[in-house]
Motif scaffolding. Structure first.
Motif, PDB file in Angstrom:
ATOM      1  N   PRO A 229     -89.415  88.615 -61.163  1.00 55.89           N
ATOM      2  CA  PRO A 229     -89.362  87.418 -60.364  1.00 55.89           C
ATOM      3  C   PRO A 229     -88.729  86.249 -61.117  1.00 55.89           C
ATOM      4  O   PRO A 229     -88.179  85.341 -60.474  1.00 55.89           O
ATOM      5  CB  PRO A 229     -91.053  87.192 -60.286  1.00 55.89           C
ATOM      6  N   ARG A 230     -88.944  86.135 -62.429  1.00 56.63           N
ATOM      7  CA  ARG A 230     -88.150  84.801 -62.948  1.00 56.63           C
ATOM      8  C   ARG A 230     -86.609  84.950 -62.827  1.00 56.63           C
ATOM      9  O   ARG A 230     -85.942  84.220 -62.913  1.00 56.63           O
ATOM     10  CB  ARG A 230     -88.679  85.025 -64.455  1.00 56.63           C
ATOM     11  N   ASN A 231     -86.225  86.165 -62.458  1.00 55.19           N
ATOM     12  CA  ASN A 231     -84.937  86.655 -62.403  1.00 55.19           C
ATOM     13  C   ASN A 231     -84.456  86.584 -60.917  1.00 55.19           C
ATOM     14  O   ASN A 231     -83.512  87.030 -60.570  1.00 55.19           O
ATOM     15  CB  ASN A 231     -84.120  87.806 -63.142  1.00 55.19           C
ATOM     16  N   ASN A 232     -85.189  86.308 -60.053  1.00 52.76           N
ATOM     17  CA  ASN A 232     -85.203  86.434 -58.532  1.00 52.76           C
ATOM     18  C   ASN A 232     -84.950  87.755 -57.967  1.00 52.76           C
ATOM     19  O   ASN A 232     -84.063  87.803 -57.104  1.00 52.76           O
ATOM     20  CB  ASN A 232     -84.249  85.367 -58.146  1.00 52.76           C
ATOM     21  N   GLU A 233     -85.569  88.655 -58.743  1.00 50.56           N
ATOM     22  CA  GLU A 233     -85.470  90.279 -58.452  1.00 50.56           C
ATOM     23  C   GLU A 233     -86.670  90.438 -57.494  1.00 50.56           C
ATOM     24  O   GLU A 233     -87.212  91.487 -57.931  1.00 50.56           O
ATOM     25  CB  GLU A 233     -85.022  91.048 -59.601  1.00 50.56           C
ATOM     26  N   TRP A 234     -86.917  89.858 -56.371  1.00 52.43           N
ATOM     27  CA  TRP A 234     -87.973  90.087 -55.626  1.00 52.43           C
ATOM     28  C   TRP A 234     -87.999  91.499 -55.063  1.00 52.43           C
ATOM     29  O   TRP A 234     -89.151  92.417 -54.970  1.00 52.43           O
ATOM     30  CB  TRP A 234     -88.204  89.051 -54.432  1.00 52.43           C
ATOM     31  N   GLU A 235     -86.794  91.773 -54.411  1.00 55.48           N
ATOM     32  CA  GLU A 235     -86.782  93.057 -53.757  1.00 55.48           C
ATOM     33  C   GLU A 235     -86.567  94.372 -54.440  1.00 55.48           C
ATOM     34  O   GLU A 235     -87.321  95.443 -54.273  1.00 55.48           O
ATOM     35  CB  GLU A 235     -85.437  93.148 -52.742  1.00 55.48           C
ATOM     36  N   TYR A 236     -85.868  94.156 -55.718  1.00 54.29           N
ATOM     37  CA  TYR A 236     -86.101  95.133 -56.819  1.00 54.29           C
ATOM     38  C   TYR A 236     -87.375  95.510 -57.256  1.00 54.29           C
ATOM     39  O   TYR A 236     -87.801  96.610 -57.405  1.00 54.29           O
ATOM     40  CB  TYR A 236     -84.930  94.713 -57.937  1.00 54.29           C
ATOM     41  N   ALA A 237     -88.265  94.267 -57.521  1.00 53.22           N
ATOM     42  CA  ALA A 237     -89.412  94.574 -58.098  1.00 53.22           C
ATOM     43  C   ALA A 237     -90.335  95.239 -56.821  1.00 53.22           C
ATOM     44  O   ALA A 237     -91.162  96.220 -57.431  1.00 53.22           O
ATOM     45  CB  ALA A 237     -90.160  93.099 -58.411  1.00 53.22           C
ATOM     46  N   ARG A 238     -90.339  94.801 -55.470  1.00 51.46           N
ATOM     47  CA  ARG A 238     -90.960  95.487 -54.630  1.00 51.46           C
ATOM     48  C   ARG A 238     -90.631  97.183 -54.482  1.00 51.46           C
ATOM     49  O   ARG A 238     -91.580  97.887 -54.513  1.00 51.46           O
ATOM     50  CB  ARG A 238     -90.803  94.783 -53.164  1.00 51.46           C
ATOM     51  N   GLU A 239     -89.416  97.413 -54.650  1.00 49.54           N
ATOM     52  CA  GLU A 239     -89.100  98.808 -54.624  1.00 49.54           C
ATOM     53  C   GLU A 239     -89.484  99.662 -55.713  1.00 49.54           C
ATOM     54  O   GLU A 239     -89.942 100.777 -55.730  1.00 49.54           O
ATOM     55  CB  GLU A 239     -87.582  98.857 -54.488  1.00 49.54           C
ATOM     56  N   PHE A 240     -89.457  98.949 -57.090  1.00 49.04           N
ATOM     57  CA  PHE A 240     -90.012  99.487 -58.091  1.00 49.04           C
ATOM     58  C   PHE A 240     -91.518 100.041 -58.104  1.00 49.04           C
ATOM     59  O   PHE A 240     -91.950 100.940 -58.599  1.00 49.04           O
ATOM     60  CB  PHE A 240     -89.801  98.610 -59.512  1.00 49.04           C
ATOM     61  N   ILE A 241     -92.181  98.744 -57.486  1.00 48.50           N
ATOM     62  CA  ILE A 241     -93.623  99.333 -57.618  1.00 48.50           C
ATOM     63  C   ILE A 241     -93.965 100.404 -56.335  1.00 48.50           C
ATOM     64  O   ILE A 241     -94.560 101.151 -56.819  1.00 48.50           O
ATOM     65  CB  ILE A 241     -94.367  97.945 -56.913  1.00 48.50           C
ATOM     66  N   THR A 242     -93.299 100.470 -55.142  1.00 47.26           N
ATOM     67  CA  THR A 242     -93.413 101.304 -54.463  1.00 47.26           C
ATOM     68  C   THR A 242     -92.916 102.863 -54.917  1.00 47.26           C
ATOM     69  O   THR A 242     -93.657 103.730 -54.545  1.00 47.26           O
ATOM     70  CB  THR A 242     -92.481 101.137 -53.214  1.00 47.26           C
ATOM     71  N   MET A 243     -91.921 102.872 -55.679  1.00 43.99           N
ATOM     72  CA  MET A 243     -91.397 104.301 -56.282  1.00 43.99           C
ATOM     73  C   MET A 243     -92.199 104.505 -57.551  1.00 43.99           C
ATOM     74  O   MET A 243     -91.740 105.627 -58.008  1.00 43.99           O
ATOM     75  CB  MET A 243     -90.086 104.168 -56.621  1.00 43.99           C
ATOM     76  N   SER A 244     -92.911 103.595 -58.214  1.00 45.75           N
ATOM     77  CA  SER A 244     -93.571 104.008 -59.218  1.00 45.75           C
ATOM     78  C   SER A 244     -94.603 105.237 -59.390  1.00 45.75           C
ATOM     79  O   SER A 244     -95.348 105.172 -58.591  1.00 45.75           O
ATOM     80  CB  SER A 244     -94.364 102.926 -59.855  1.00 45.75           C
ATOM     81  N   ALA A 245     -94.525 106.340 -60.209  1.00 42.60           N
ATOM     82  CA  ALA A 245     -95.450 107.203 -60.268  1.00 42.60           C
ATOM     83  C   ALA A 245     -96.508 107.043 -61.075  1.00 42.60           C
ATOM     84  O   ALA A 245     -97.534 107.778 -61.030  1.00 42.60           O
ATOM     85  CB  ALA A 245     -94.742 108.540 -60.925  1.00 42.60           C
ATOM     86  N   VAL A 246     -96.809 106.141 -61.775  1.00 43.17           N
ATOM     87  CA  VAL A 246     -97.820 105.618 -62.679  1.00 43.17           C
ATOM     88  C   VAL A 246     -98.939 105.128 -61.807  1.00 43.17           C
ATOM     89  O   VAL A 246    -100.161 105.223 -62.199  1.00 43.17           O
ATOM     90  CB  VAL A 246     -97.330 104.679 -63.935  1.00 43.17           C
ATOM     91  N   LEU A 247     -98.464 104.109 -60.877  1.00 45.39           N
ATOM     92  CA  LEU A 247     -99.366 103.361 -59.844  1.00 45.39           C
ATOM     93  C   LEU A 247     -99.992 104.395 -58.956  1.00 45.39           C
ATOM     94  O   LEU A 247     -99.372 105.075 -58.384  1.00 45.39           O
ATOM     95  CB  LEU A 247     -98.854 102.145 -59.320  1.00 45.39           C
ATOM     96  N   ASP A 248    -101.257 104.211 -58.816  1.00 42.63           N
ATOM     97  CA  ASP A 248    -101.836 104.946 -57.752  1.00 42.63           C
ATOM     98  C   ASP A 248    -101.874 103.925 -56.406  1.00 42.63           C
ATOM     99  O   ASP A 248    -101.256 103.055 -56.328  1.00 42.63           O
ATOM    100  CB  ASP A 248    -103.317 105.169 -57.990  1.00 42.63           C
ATOM    101  N   ASP A 249    -102.422 104.432 -55.357  1.00 39.37           N
ATOM    102  CA  ASP A 249    -102.056 103.671 -53.879  1.00 39.37           C
ATOM    103  C   ASP A 249    -102.867 102.371 -53.989  1.00 39.37           C
ATOM    104  O   ASP A 249    -102.581 101.395 -53.572  1.00 39.37           O
ATOM    105  CB  ASP A 249    -102.864 104.552 -52.814  1.00 39.37           C
ATOM    106  N   GLU A 250    -104.124 102.297 -54.888  1.00 41.37           N
ATOM    107  CA  GLU A 250    -104.929 101.219 -54.834  1.00 41.37           C
ATOM    108  C   GLU A 250    -104.190 100.111 -55.681  1.00 41.37           C
ATOM    109  O   GLU A 250    -103.993  99.043 -55.261  1.00 41.37           O
ATOM    110  CB  GLU A 250    -106.471 101.352 -55.403  1.00 41.37           C
ATOM    111  N   ARG A 251    -103.751 100.431 -56.766  1.00 41.44           N
ATOM    112  CA  ARG A 251    -102.884  99.706 -57.690  1.00 41.44           C
ATOM    113  C   ARG A 251    -101.315  99.281 -57.180  1.00 41.44           C
ATOM    114  O   ARG A 251    -101.043  98.009 -57.286  1.00 41.44           O
ATOM    115  CB  ARG A 251    -102.757 100.280 -59.295  1.00 41.44           C
ATOM    116  N   ARG A 252    -100.992 100.106 -56.314  1.00 42.45           N
ATOM    117  CA  ARG A 252     -99.658  99.665 -55.791  1.00 42.45           C
ATOM    118  C   ARG A 252     -99.926  98.530 -54.833  1.00 42.45           C
ATOM    119  O   ARG A 252     -99.077  97.861 -54.835  1.00 42.45           O
ATOM    120  CB  ARG A 252     -98.911 101.164 -55.386  1.00 42.45           C
ATOM    121  N   GLU A 253    -100.816  98.818 -53.964  1.00 43.34           N
ATOM    122  CA  GLU A 253    -101.415  97.641 -52.970  1.00 43.34           C
ATOM    123  C   GLU A 253    -101.589  96.348 -53.610  1.00 43.34           C
ATOM    124  O   GLU A 253    -101.324  95.297 -53.093  1.00 43.34           O
ATOM    125  CB  GLU A 253    -102.486  98.427 -52.061  1.00 43.34           C
ATOM    126  N   ALA A 254    -102.542  96.617 -54.709  1.00 40.83           N
ATOM    127  CA  ALA A 254    -102.497  95.156 -55.467  1.00 40.83           C
ATOM    128  C   ALA A 254    -101.298  94.655 -55.997  1.00 40.83           C
ATOM    129  O   ALA A 254    -101.214  93.456 -55.874  1.00 40.83           O
ATOM    130  CB  ALA A 254    -103.521  95.497 -56.724  1.00 40.83           C
TER     131      ALA A 254
END
Length: 452
Positions: A229-254
């Motif tokens: 977010p400091r680099n204004n990479e909002w869409e990339y951050a959202r895609e990275f959270i969605t595609m991360s295999a470490v996060l479960d559904d609850e953490r991904r939603e949070a």
């Protein structure tokens, strides 16, 4: 098994056992020394003795100098310590750097010197400290850095770095290296120092244990909710959270909700900043217009005043010209100069001439007295106008140049100090008395002459 082979095998086993025991004892001794130095540096840091704390911890994280110019690279002593000790040492070092950067300019220069303090601040703000940690403590391998150390490095750069581009790049390199294990072991046989890696690297650097999972989630939080977010990479951050295999559904939603909240807060802050900027610009524009209006009013008022003064001067000039004509021309004919139509042209007796002149001059005298009174009134108004102009000019002069007021006050104070002296007062009184006597004598002579 024959006896010679068995004896050779037993000798080789004893040699490995003695070598392993010597290495273990050396590591224990090194770990004990590192722990002792760490406690000393911690005590110095807690007592806010930052230069002593930094100089104490530097030998642990600095590689020893090589005896041979082209010899193998020798890692820092902290690289041989256990995982817990290594994390403590690097965390203390980063904490000391954070405290040094947060010092005031004067305080930092006084404690470390101008050059050293600026070098330390520049190392933190440019992100060079991350490269120092990887090179000196982890043999230059990005993925071997402990997760807790990565968290401290990312937090330090988030707080003090000029931009978050270096932080984002380092976190991406670490996440990519940690997910991909290093299967190339040939370099370890070529370089013996690679065998001295931390014991924690025997396990995977992913999320095999709950502790590793929590550390990986924390790193993802720093990367997706702070660095991007400091680099204004909002869409990339959202895609990275969605595609991360470490996060479960609850953490991904949070994470997604937190990212959306941060984006809305930033947009709201930008909107408020834009409104505040627009408000300031409007206020400046209103002030400029008000200043222009006041200046136009002042110029119009000054123009009217000058026009009025010009008209007043012309009127006074005409009146003065008319009074001079009244004084110079006698419009009433004299009685002695008149003659009867049917008379014989006899001249009036000379006894009547003195009587005819005062009678003829009475209208001119009254006219001259009225014109004199008008002229005195005009002159008085002119004096008052000049006094007013003088006061306005003095006020303008005092506003533009207050030193004139200071000089005037200094002159008045000096005059009062001079008058406070008795001899000066007596001298001034004598001068005023003699001047007043001269004025009275002159006035008396004028009265006598008028009477005569």
């Amino acid at each position: 098994m024959d006896s010679p082979s068995y004896a050779a095998h037993m000798g080789l086993s004893n040699s490995f056992s003695s070598l392993s025991s010597s290495v273990s004892s050396a590591r224990a001794t090194s770990s004990s020394s590192i722990s002792k130095t760490y406690r000393q540096a911690s005590t110095l840091f807690l007592s806010r003795r930052l230069p002593e704390a930094l100089s104490t911890v530097l030998p642990l994280i600095t590689p020893p100098p090589s005896d041979q110019p082209g010899g193998a690279f020798e890692p820092a002593p902290v690289a041989r310590a256990s995982r817990t000790t290594r994390i403590k040492v690097w965390s203390l070092y980063l904490t000391i750097l954070n405290a040094i950067v947060e010092l005031d300019s004067d305080e930092g220069k006084e404690a470390f010197g101008t050059q050293e303090w600026r070098a330390l601040c520049l190392k933190v703000r440019d992100g060079e400290v991350w490269e120092e940690v990887v090179r000196n403590g982890y043999h230059g391998v990005e993925g071997d850095v402990d997760a807790d150390v990565v968290i401290n490095l990312a937090t330090l750069l988030l707080t003090h770095a000029k931009t978050q581009a270096v932080n984002q790049k380092r976190l991406e390199n670490y996440l990519a290296a940690a997910r991909t294990p290093n299967l190339d072991i040939s370099d370890r046989f070529k370089n013996p120092t690679k065998r001295l890696q931390s014991p924690a690297k025997g396990a995977s650097n992913g999320a095999d244990t709950p502790r590793d999972l929590n550390a990986r989630v924390k790193i993802l939080e720093l990367y997706t909710l702070h660095a991007l977010p400091r680099n204004n990479e909002w869409e990339y951050a959202r895609e990275f959270i969605t595609m991360s295999a470490v996060l479960d559904d609850e953490r991904r939603e949070a994470f997604l909700q937190a990212l959306q909240s941060l984006q809305e807060e930033q947009e709201e802050a930008e909107r408020r900043e834009q409104e505040e900027r627009q408000r300031r610009e409007d206020a400046i524009r209103r002030d400029i217009e008000e200043a222009r209006r006041l200046r136009a009013e002042n110029e119009e008022r000054e123009r009217k005043r000058l026009e009025e003064e010009r008209r007043e001067r012309e009127r006074r000039r005409r009146e003065e010209t008319g009074s001079e004509v009244d004084y110079g021309i006698d419009k009433t004919p004299s009685i002695g100069s008149s003659s009867r139509p049917g008379g014989k042209g006899k001249v009036a007796p000379p006894a009547r001439k003195p009587l005819s002149k005062p009678v003829a001059k009475l209208p001119a005298k009254s006219t001259s007295s009225s014109s004199q009174s008008t002229s005195l009134a005009n002159r008085a108004s002119m004096v008052l106008a000049n006094i007013r102009t003088l006061v306005e000019q003095l006020s303008i002069r005092f506003q533009t140049n207050p030193f004139v007021l200071y000089r005037t006050l200094a002159f008045i104070i000096t005059l009062l100090l001079m008058l406070s002296r008795r001899n000066i007062r007596e001298k001034i009184a004598r001068l005023l008395g003699s001047s007043w006597d001269k004025v009275k004598a002159t006035a008396g002579m004028g009265v006598k002459v008028s009477y005569i």
